[in-house]
Design an enzyme around this catalytic site. Structure first.
Site, mmCIF file in Angstrom:
data_model
loop_
_atom_site.group_PDB
_atom_site.id
_atom_site.type_symbol
_atom_site.label_atom_id
_atom_site.label_comp_id
_atom_site.label_asym_id
_atom_site.label_seq_id
_atom_site.Cartn_x
_atom_site.Cartn_y
_atom_site.Cartn_z
ATOM 1 N N ASP A 157 0.792 -1.237 0.000
ATOM 2 C CA ASP A 157 0.000 0.000 0.000
ATOM 3 C C ASP A 157 0.820 1.281 0.000
ATOM 4 O O ASP A 157 0.237 2.380 -0.011
ATOM 5 C CB ASP A 157 -0.978 -0.022 1.184
ATOM 6 N N HIS A 170 6.515 -7.783 -1.072
ATOM 7 C CA HIS A 170 5.490 -8.242 -2.020
ATOM 8 C C HIS A 170 5.175 -7.188 -3.078
ATOM 9 O O HIS A 170 4.084 -7.173 -3.634
ATOM 10 C CB HIS A 170 4.208 -8.631 -1.271
ATOM 11 N N CYS A 184 3.745 -5.036 -23.188
ATOM 12 C CA CYS A 184 4.758 -4.134 -23.764
ATOM 13 C C CYS A 184 5.666 -3.509 -22.712
ATOM 14 O O CYS A 184 6.605 -2.802 -23.049
ATOM 15 C CB CYS A 184 4.095 -3.048 -24.613
ATOM 16 N N CYS A 206 -3.615 -0.666 -20.937
ATOM 17 C CA CYS A 206 -2.457 0.021 -21.507
ATOM 18 C C CYS A 206 -2.867 0.659 -22.838
ATOM 19 O O CYS A 206 -3.896 0.288 -23.419
ATOM 20 C CB CYS A 206 -1.368 -1.019 -21.737
ATOM 21 N N CYS A 248 -1.645 -0.076 -25.456
ATOM 22 C CA CYS A 248 -1.661 -1.186 -26.409
ATOM 23 C C CYS A 248 -2.892 -2.087 -26.215
ATOM 24 O O CYS A 248 -3.005 -3.124 -26.868
ATOM 25 C CB CYS A 248 -0.369 -2.003 -26.307
ATOM 26 N N GLY A 301 1.602 -6.657 13.153
ATOM 27 C CA GLY A 301 0.398 -6.835 12.336
ATOM 28 C C GLY A 301 0.506 -7.892 11.264
ATOM 29 O O GLY A 301 -0.030 -7.738 10.177
ATOM 30 N N THR A 302 1.204 -8.964 11.567
ATOM 31 C CA THR A 302 1.237 -10.071 10.609
ATOM 32 C C THR A 302 0.991 -11.381 11.321
ATOM 33 O O THR A 302 1.488 -11.597 12.432
ATOM 34 C CB THR A 302 2.559 -10.116 9.807
ATOM 35 N N SER A 303 0.208 -12.237 10.673
ATOM 36 C CA SER A 303 -0.031 -13.548 11.272
ATOM 37 C C SER A 303 1.114 -14.497 10.926
ATOM 38 O O SER A 303 1.133 -15.635 11.374
ATOM 39 C CB SER A 303 -1.372 -14.109 10.804
HETATM 40 P P1 NAD Z 1 -1.633 -11.152 7.778
HETATM 41 O O1 NAD Z 1 -1.430 -12.602 7.606
HETATM 42 O O2 NAD Z 1 -0.451 -10.320 7.905
HETATM 43 O O3 NAD Z 1 -2.744 -10.975 8.995
HETATM 44 C C1 NAD Z 1 -3.144 -9.755 9.554
HETATM 45 C C2 NAD Z 1 -2.677 -9.698 11.021
HETATM 46 O O4 NAD Z 1 -2.883 -8.377 11.530
HETATM 47 C C3 NAD Z 1 -3.446 -10.651 11.958
HETATM 48 O O5 NAD Z 1 -2.512 -11.370 12.741
HETATM 49 C C4 NAD Z 1 -4.276 -9.697 12.845
HETATM 50 O O6 NAD Z 1 -4.451 -10.187 14.149
HETATM 51 C C5 NAD Z 1 -3.410 -8.462 12.828
HETATM 52 N N1 NAD Z 1 -4.100 -7.182 13.100
HETATM 53 C C6 NAD Z 1 -5.388 -6.845 12.844
HETATM 54 N N2 NAD Z 1 -5.616 -5.564 13.219
HETATM 55 C C7 NAD Z 1 -4.454 -5.089 13.718
HETATM 56 C C8 NAD Z 1 -4.041 -3.835 14.265
HETATM 57 N N3 NAD Z 1 -4.901 -2.790 14.376
HETATM 58 N N4 NAD Z 1 -2.760 -3.701 14.685
HETATM 59 C C9 NAD Z 1 -1.885 -4.742 14.593
HETATM 60 N N5 NAD Z 1 -2.215 -5.942 14.080
HETATM 61 C C10 NAD Z 1 -3.477 -6.108 13.641
HETATM 62 O O7 NAD Z 1 -2.285 -10.462 6.627
HETATM 63 P P2 NAD Z 1 -3.263 -11.019 5.557
HETATM 64 O O8 NAD Z 1 -4.343 -10.032 5.632
HETATM 65 O O9 NAD Z 1 -3.552 -12.437 5.739
HETATM 66 O O10 NAD Z 1 -2.425 -10.783 4.238
HETATM 67 C C11 NAD Z 1 -1.536 -11.687 3.686
HETATM 68 C C12 NAD Z 1 -0.722 -11.003 2.582
HETATM 69 O O11 NAD Z 1 -1.470 -10.048 1.814
HETATM 70 C C13 NAD Z 1 0.411 -10.210 3.147
HETATM 71 O O12 NAD Z 1 1.433 -10.143 2.218
HETATM 72 C C14 NAD Z 1 -0.255 -8.871 3.310
HETATM 73 O O13 NAD Z 1 0.631 -7.865 3.613
HETATM 74 C C15 NAD Z 1 -0.978 -8.743 1.985
HETATM 75 N N6 NAD Z 1 -2.030 -7.712 2.119
HETATM 76 C C16 NAD Z 1 -1.602 -6.420 2.110
HETATM 77 C C17 NAD Z 1 -2.479 -5.392 2.365
HETATM 78 C C18 NAD Z 1 -1.923 -3.990 2.350
HETATM 79 O O14 NAD Z 1 -1.041 -3.679 1.545
HETATM 80 N N7 NAD Z 1 -2.366 -3.157 3.271
HETATM 81 C C19 NAD Z 1 -3.832 -5.667 2.614
HETATM 82 C C20 NAD Z 1 -4.250 -7.026 2.592
HETATM 83 C C21 NAD Z 1 -3.320 -8.037 2.364
HETATM 84 ZN ZN ZN Z 2 1.077 -2.399 -23.282
#
Ligand code: NAD
Ligand code: ZN
Length: 252
Positions: free
Chosen positions: A106, A121, A132, A150, A152, A189-191
């Site tokens: 994002d 990612h 192209c 695009c 094209c 904020g990642t599982s």
């Molecule tokens: P994820 O596996 O990273 O899970 C989200 C985690 O965030 C969970 O563990 C949840 O408990 C936690 N969480 C929820 N609210 C929170 C808060 N306020 N503060 C801290 N933690 C919080 O993510 P996913 O949604 O399963 O996505 C998997 C893939 O897709 C990753 O590469 C992810 O970054 C990408 N994705 C990116 C975006 C973005 O760019 N914003 C959005 C959706 C998915």
């Molecule tokens: Zn093109």
């Protein structure tokens, strides 16, 4: 751990660390109103991302992929960095953050002012034509008409890593190097289940780093890979940690 004690402990650990790396996931952007994939309000409730955002779906039926992409990118275009993103920018200014490795696409860490960000990612700021190679800025499209095309006429693809695609070599190499050299990793904020991103906290831990999680819920790595979890929303917890790190710095 919750509350003041946990915040103080993390601030002390960061203050004494020599090389701090933050590893972020979709959870850090939830408070910027971008839905994660999993959990409450997640995109998974409406689409199966492994299907809609699979590279083979994009190649065979890009209109279908763009149904989910338009939903996600409309939110991303409007989103602003939240207090968690801004706290990490402040930590870099305090010279206590070497880099951020983000799984997010994002661009919010860059918008918050961090200068050292590895987009594990990819980043949806740009769209590329697979036919192209021409590049376009996401901001130049309203997304009212999908799929965007695009000059094209081929359908454009966001510069994000789709399911079934490899991680860009440079991002993978640099992330593994940063993970193996850091002495403290903040996992925010990642599982930590999507591979190979999920291996980065393990690399850090094996190399002897302290691993601290910030998440409202425990994850599969809690207490196994991470040393401790600070339970709470990133936007509430991180500013308090960074403020405390700043105070320790001044006292020194
Ligand atoms: P994820 O596996 O990273 O899970 C989200 C985690 O965030 C969970 O563990 C949840 O408990 C936690 N969480 C929820 N609210 C929170 C808060 N306020 N503060 C801290 N933690 C919080 O993510 P996913 O949604 O399963 O996505 C998997 C893939 O897709 C990753 O590469 C992810 O970054 C990408 N994705 C990116 C975006 C973005 O760019 N914003 C959005 C959706 C998915
Ligand atoms: Zn093109």
């Amino acid at each position: 751990m919750t509350g003041e004690e946990a915040i103080k402990r993390a601030a002390r650990d960061i203050a004494k660390a020599k090389r701090v790396v933050a590893f972020t996931g979709a959870g850090i952007s939830v408070e910027s109103e971008i839905a994660p994939f999993r959990g409450k309000g997640g995109l998974w409730e409406r689409y199966n991302p492994e299907e809609y955002a699979h590279i083979s779906t994009f190649r065979n039926n890009p209109e279908k992929s763009w149904q989910m992409l338009a939903d996600m990118l409309t939110h991303i275009k409007k989103a602003k960095p939240n207090p968690a993103h801004r706290a990490l920018a402040e930590l870099e200014k305090l010279r206590k953050l070497r880099c951020i490795i983000t799984q997010n696409v994002d661009n919010l860490h860059q918008k918050a002012g961090n200068t050292s960000v590895i987009d594990f990612h990819g980043n949806t700021r740009w769209l590329t034509c697979l036919e192209c190679g021409r590049k376009y800025k996401l901001d130049d499209f309203s997304l009212e008409e999908i799929p965007p095309r695009c000059e094209c006429r081929a359908v454009l693809k966001p510069d994000a890593v789709f399911f079934g695609e490899p991680i860009p070599m440079d991002a993978l190499r640099r992330s593994q190097e940063e993970a193996s050299k850091c002495d403290l990793m903040l996992v925010i904020g990642t599982s930590a289940v999507i591979q190979p991103a999920a291996s980065l906290p393990i690399i850090a831990k094996r190399a002897g780093a302290t691993v601290i999680e910030i998440n409202p819920e425990p994850t599969p790595i809690t207490g196994i890979v991470s040393d401790y979890l600070i339970e709470g929303k990133a936007g509430e917890v991180l500013p308090r940690i960074v403020e405390a790190v700043g105070k320790i710095g001044i006292r020194k």
